[in-house]
Design a protein around this motif. Sequence first.
Motif, PDB file in Angstrom:
ATOM      1  N   GLY A  17      41.867  43.838  44.916  1.00 20.85           N
ATOM      2  CA  GLY A  17      41.172  42.975  43.928  1.00 20.85           C
ATOM      3  C   GLY A  17      41.941  42.905  42.768  1.00 20.85           C
ATOM      4  O   GLY A  17      42.782  43.549  42.457  1.00 20.85           O
ATOM      5  N   TRP A  18      41.326  42.458  41.659  1.00 24.98           N
ATOM      6  CA  TRP A  18      41.357  42.006  40.316  1.00 24.98           C
ATOM      7  C   TRP A  18      40.631  42.524  39.395  1.00 24.98           C
ATOM      8  O   TRP A  18      39.397  42.607  39.623  1.00 24.98           O
ATOM      9  CB  TRP A  18      41.860  40.511  40.130  1.00 24.98           C
ATOM     10  N   LEU A  19      41.139  42.954  38.312  1.00 26.80           N
ATOM     11  CA  LEU A  19      40.099  43.330  37.179  1.00 26.80           C
ATOM     12  C   LEU A  19      40.928  43.177  35.777  1.00 26.80           C
ATOM     13  O   LEU A  19      42.128  42.910  35.864  1.00 26.80           O
ATOM     14  CB  LEU A  19      39.839  44.687  37.078  1.00 26.80           C
ATOM     15  N   SER A  52      37.551  55.242  25.646  1.00 24.93           N
ATOM     16  CA  SER A  52      38.211  53.969  25.968  1.00 24.93           C
ATOM     17  C   SER A  52      37.849  53.121  24.637  1.00 24.93           C
ATOM     18  O   SER A  52      36.737  53.004  24.438  1.00 24.93           O
ATOM     19  CB  SER A  52      37.474  53.330  27.225  1.00 24.93           C
ATOM     20  N   THR A  53      38.923  52.564  24.337  1.00 27.35           N
ATOM     21  CA  THR A  53      38.860  51.447  23.308  1.00 27.35           C
ATOM     22  C   THR A  53      38.749  50.071  24.149  1.00 27.35           C
ATOM     23  O   THR A  53      38.531  48.960  23.022  1.00 27.35           O
ATOM     24  CB  THR A  53      39.958  51.375  22.523  1.00 27.35           C
ATOM     25  N   LEU A  54      38.783  49.876  25.207  1.00 24.42           N
ATOM     26  CA  LEU A  54      38.531  48.801  26.006  1.00 24.42           C
ATOM     27  C   LEU A  54      37.551  48.786  26.906  1.00 24.42           C
ATOM     28  O   LEU A  54      37.191  49.758  27.221  1.00 24.42           O
ATOM     29  CB  LEU A  54      39.847  48.258  26.693  1.00 24.42           C
ATOM     30  N   VAL A  55      37.073  47.502  27.296  1.00 28.09           N
ATOM     31  CA  VAL A  55      36.073  47.306  28.567  1.00 28.09           C
ATOM     32  C   VAL A  55      36.689  46.847  29.598  1.00 28.09           C
ATOM     33  O   VAL A  55      37.616  45.879  29.657  1.00 28.09           O
ATOM     34  CB  VAL A  55      35.011  46.393  28.206  1.00 28.09           C
ATOM     35  N   TYR A  56      36.814  47.485  30.889  1.00 25.25           N
ATOM     36  CA  TYR A  56      37.238  47.070  32.024  1.00 25.25           C
ATOM     37  C   TYR A  56      36.448  46.445  33.036  1.00 25.25           C
ATOM     38  O   TYR A  56      35.250  47.043  33.425  1.00 25.25           O
ATOM     39  CB  TYR A  56      37.867  48.041  32.919  1.00 25.25           C
ATOM     40  N   THR A  57      36.412  45.250  33.294  1.00 23.22           N
ATOM     41  CA  THR A  57      35.604  44.310  34.286  1.00 23.22           C
ATOM     42  C   THR A  57      36.264  43.799  35.551  1.00 23.22           C
ATOM     43  O   THR A  57      37.411  43.432  35.386  1.00 23.22           O
ATOM     44  CB  THR A  57      34.940  43.263  33.469  1.00 23.22           C
ATOM     45  N   ALA A  58      35.585  44.039  36.543  1.00 22.94           N
ATOM     46  CA  ALA A  58      36.072  43.329  37.968  1.00 22.94           C
ATOM     47  C   ALA A  58      36.020  41.906  37.698  1.00 22.94           C
ATOM     48  O   ALA A  58      35.112  41.340  37.571  1.00 22.94           O
ATOM     49  CB  ALA A  58      35.296  43.938  39.013  1.00 22.94           C
ATOM     50  N   ALA A  59      37.215  41.291  38.229  1.00 24.91           N
ATOM     51  CA  ALA A  59      37.174  39.863  38.365  1.00 24.91           C
ATOM     52  C   ALA A  59      36.917  39.468  39.661  1.00 24.91           C
ATOM     53  O   ALA A  59      36.574  38.088  40.133  1.00 24.91           O
ATOM     54  CB  ALA A  59      38.397  39.250  37.837  1.00 24.91           C
ATOM     55  N   THR A  60      37.199  40.358  40.809  1.00 23.52           N
ATOM     56  CA  THR A  60      36.895  39.977  42.265  1.00 23.52           C
ATOM     57  C   THR A  60      36.203  41.457  42.721  1.00 23.52           C
ATOM     58  O   THR A  60      36.054  42.278  42.204  1.00 23.52           O
ATOM     59  CB  THR A  60      37.972  39.791  42.850  1.00 23.52           C
ATOM     60  N   LEU A 136      46.466  33.377  45.287  1.00 25.01           N
ATOM     61  CA  LEU A 136      45.234  33.645  44.810  1.00 25.01           C
ATOM     62  C   LEU A 136      44.985  33.514  43.579  1.00 25.01           C
ATOM     63  O   LEU A 136      45.577  34.181  42.703  1.00 25.01           O
ATOM     64  CB  LEU A 136      44.517  34.718  45.346  1.00 25.01           C
ATOM     65  N   MET A 137      43.948  32.537  42.906  1.00 25.39           N
ATOM     66  CA  MET A 137      43.554  32.731  41.532  1.00 25.39           C
ATOM     67  C   MET A 137      41.958  32.773  41.378  1.00 25.39           C
ATOM     68  O   MET A 137      41.365  31.707  41.416  1.00 25.39           O
ATOM     69  CB  MET A 137      44.113  31.353  40.783  1.00 25.39           C
ATOM     70  N   PRO A 138      41.520  33.891  41.227  1.00 21.76           N
ATOM     71  CA  PRO A 138      40.161  34.337  41.298  1.00 21.76           C
ATOM     72  C   PRO A 138      39.570  34.216  39.850  1.00 21.76           C
ATOM     73  O   PRO A 138      38.187  34.210  39.822  1.00 21.76           O
ATOM     74  CB  PRO A 138      40.014  35.881  41.561  1.00 21.76           C
ATOM     75  N   LEU A 139      40.378  33.875  39.020  1.00 25.39           N
ATOM     76  CA  LEU A 139      39.990  33.879  37.523  1.00 25.39           C
ATOM     77  C   LEU A 139      39.287  32.283  37.352  1.00 25.39           C
ATOM     78  O   LEU A 139      39.824  31.301  37.633  1.00 25.39           O
ATOM     79  CB  LEU A 139      40.926  34.084  36.375  1.00 25.39           C
ATOM     80  N   SER A 140      38.146  32.394  36.653  1.00 29.20           N
ATOM     81  CA  SER A 140      37.771  31.052  36.334  1.00 29.20           C
ATOM     82  C   SER A 140      38.460  30.647  35.060  1.00 29.20           C
ATOM     83  O   SER A 140      39.258  31.090  34.325  1.00 29.20           O
ATOM     84  CB  SER A 140      36.138  31.237  35.906  1.00 29.20           C
ATOM     85  N   GLN A 141      38.304  29.150  34.814  1.00 30.52           N
ATOM     86  CA  GLN A 141      39.102  28.559  33.727  1.00 30.52           C
ATOM     87  C   GLN A 141      38.767  29.069  32.512  1.00 30.52           C
ATOM     88  O   GLN A 141      39.575  29.033  31.499  1.00 30.52           O
ATOM     89  CB  GLN A 141      38.894  27.215  33.697  1.00 30.52           C
ATOM     90  N   GLN A 142      37.479  29.598  32.172  1.00 27.50           N
ATOM     91  CA  GLN A 142      37.055  30.427  31.017  1.00 27.50           C
ATOM     92  C   GLN A 142      37.942  31.552  30.834  1.00 27.50           C
ATOM     93  O   GLN A 142      38.385  31.621  29.811  1.00 27.50           O
ATOM     94  CB  GLN A 142      35.549  30.593  31.090  1.00 27.50           C
TER      95      GLN A 142
END
Length: 222
Positions: A17-19, A52-60, A136-142
């Motif tokens: 997966g990606w995050l 943590s100074t960042l937020v980590y979010t799953a893209a898939t 694979l390109m799982p990211l939205s255009q946004q």
Amino acid sequence: VIGGRTRIGNVFVVREGWLYAHTTDVEGQQIITELFHPGDVVGISQLGCELSTLVYTAATDLELCPFPKEGLRDAFAYHPRLAALFFTFVTLERMSMLDRLRASTSMNPRDRVALFLLQTRARQSITGRLKNEWFLMPLSQQLIGNVVGLSIVSVNRALRVLEDQGHLAREGRMMSLKTYERLAAEVRALDDSRPLTAAMNDGMLTARNVADAVDVLGFNYR
């Protein structure tokens, strides 16, 4: 996956997966600072921080393998090749991020998106995930816009320009750079000052691995 201001006791290896890691600017707009692909290590940039100074979010859909931070010392002491590979990928992502930052001030939207797609193709090639030149390109255009500093309208227009020029083909979430060597040469021509450094040949899991000195920008997208 990991919230901001969260205590991190582990680093994580991305198995599948990606995050992405992100923060916000003063106007509340999301800024993506890091992208993580299979084989990448999540949390290295936060090792010196208590929270943590960042937020980590799953893209898939995502599968992570946790590794206690305190175990890194022994892992690096007894497995130096693992340490070398570990920091190769950390450095690669940092260089990719720097390339995108520099691109945001020196490249037009079409070239920014082209650089991002070239980098993405390269990362999937390293881990043997290219399928007949499709990746694979799982990211939205946004989200792509948040990575390269463009609006969703500009990303959409840049993708259509690349298609019209014969560089890009799309089928759902799969993409193919049909002229990637020519496109890579175009982007490379915009910055010929990149020094030489160590990188990798073939795939991450092959016997022929951490390898000779090559041009990093070329490695990013080839």
